[in-house]
Scaffold this active site. Structure first.
Site, PDB file in Angstrom:
ATOM      1  N   ASP A  13      -3.756  -3.689   6.890  1.00 33.44           N
ATOM      2  CA  ASP A  13      -4.435  -4.314   5.388  1.00 33.44           C
ATOM      3  C   ASP A  13      -3.190  -5.725   4.829  1.00 33.44           C
ATOM      4  OD1 ASP A  13      -6.925  -2.352   5.014  1.00 33.44           O
ATOM      5  OD2 ASP A  13      -4.867  -0.734   4.156  1.00 33.44           O
ATOM      6  N   HIS A  71      -2.454  -1.577  -3.336  1.00 34.35           N
ATOM      7  CA  HIS A  71      -3.789  -0.570  -3.275  1.00 34.35           C
ATOM      8  C   HIS A  71      -3.296   0.991  -4.244  1.00 34.35           C
ATOM      9  CE1 HIS A  71      -4.490  -2.245   0.620  1.00 34.35           C
ATOM     10  NE2 HIS A  71      -5.009  -2.472   0.229  1.00 34.35           N
ATOM     11  N   SER A  81       0.898  -0.985   0.077  1.00 37.19           N
ATOM     12  CA  SER A  81      -0.142   0.358   0.442  1.00 37.19           C
ATOM     13  C   SER A  81       0.747   1.481  -0.411  1.00 37.19           C
ATOM     14  CB  SER A  81      -0.912   0.030   1.153  1.00 37.19           C
ATOM     15  OG  SER A  81      -1.950   1.216   0.963  1.00 37.19           O
TER      16      SER A  81
END
Length: 326
Positions: free
Chosen positions: A133, A41, A14
């Site tokens: 995440d 992401h 991310s």
């Protein structure tokens, strides 16, 4: 006993992930006996430059993943914007399934699909990023016997994701991004048992949601309704992991930490909206006061002036709250 190679590598990143992915790609061997799938992401709109970046960074060709194409060793497949990247029967699968932690592509969706499709024949790699995440997906992989590699938090631009992984897992390797290529060169040579049995029902259920083959129906079997609403659709969230993870009826998934962050965003939006409404009300009251004075209605004008002052005082309270959140 039938064996097969550990020839699937799934990578999640991310914030700060492009730098980590570039460092990893630069050190991958040109004869890596595995396919590499990457979920980063990114915003839903537009295109991603990541395939070109990774293609230039290292010896392996990198490309945007295409639905249904077979997985080939020595190739990097990158999730396109606004699609989950999944592993399905030795091929790439793309899905427009529900977001997870507000993301599509989602790291958890990729990791979970690999755990269901290939079990122990997978290596999961978690890189730089915020919040937690990818951790649930990494746990799913570990539960199926896959190898787990985590970027050393001291090497990550945003260490939260690796740090959360280390809190709940004992990874096989914790290394700097530049050292992951060497680890993968060794791990992908390992052989594992070909048939370790089906994945747990809850894991397969979540994978079917990400694949858009089903939605959140049946969630009562794996969780109970919570007191919280989904930030995406405002439906009731079900607690599916003892307060650590939630899903709504249409399938949106949230970890508790991501849910807190999303609720914080909603509160800030509400504060800004309230402040705007108060500023507009004060402006309208001042205008009405001026019109009343023009008509000689000083008492009415004073009443509007009082409302304007009180409204501006309330707006100032909200302004301090907004500034204090920064």
């Amino acid at each position: 006993m039938t064996v097969r190679p550990r020839d699937i590598v799934v990578v999640g990143a991310s914030a700060g992930g492009v730098e980590a992915l570039r460092a990893m790609a630069a050190q991958l061997p040109d004869d890596l006996p595995a396919a590499v799938l990457v979920a980063l992401h990114m915003p839903a709109g537009g295109t991603s430059a990541l395939p070109a970046i990774l293609d230039r960074a290292g010896p392996l060709p990198a490309q945007v993943a295409r639905h249904g194409e077979p997985l080939e060793h020595g190739r990097v497949y990158v999730a396109p914007p606004d699609h989950h990247l999944l592993v399905s029967d030795g091929a790439v699968a793309l899905s427009h399934g529900p977001t997870e932690n507000g993301h599509r592509p989602a790291i958890n969706a990729l990791f979970r699909s690999a755990a269901v499709a290939r079990g122990a024949a997978v290596t999961g790699v978690l890189l730089s990023g915020m919040l937690d995440d990818g951790v649930a997906g990494l746990q799913a992989l570990a539960g199926q016997g896959a190898r787990v590699v985590v970027q050393d938090p001291r090497d990550a631009l945003y260490p939260a994701m690796p740090e959360h992984a280390l809190q709940v897992l004992s990874p096989d390797h914790v290394v700097a991004a530049a050292g992951i290529g060497e680890v993968l060169a060794k791990v992908t040579l390992e052989l594992v048992e070909a048939d370790s049995g089906p994945a747990p029902e809850a894991l397969r259920w979540e994978n079917e949601i990400a694949s858009a083959r089903r939605f959140g129906e049946g969630m009562s079997a794996v969780g109970r309704p919570s007191e919280f609403a989904c930030p995406d659709c405002h439906g009731v969230l079900a607690d599916i992991d003892n307060g650590l993870r939630y899903r709504c009826r249409v399938g949106h998934a949230w970890t508790a930490e991501a849910l807190v962050a999303a609720q914080g965003d909603a509160v800030e939006h509400a504060l800004w909206t309230g402040m705007r409404a108060l500023e507009e009300k004060a402006s309208l009251c001042r205008r009405l006061a001026a019109l009343a004075r023009e008509r000689g209605s000083d008492q009415i004008a004073e009443r509007y002036d009082v409302q304007a002052r009180e409204t501006l005082e309330a707006a100032d309270v909200l302004r301090r709250q907004v500034v204090g959140r920064g």
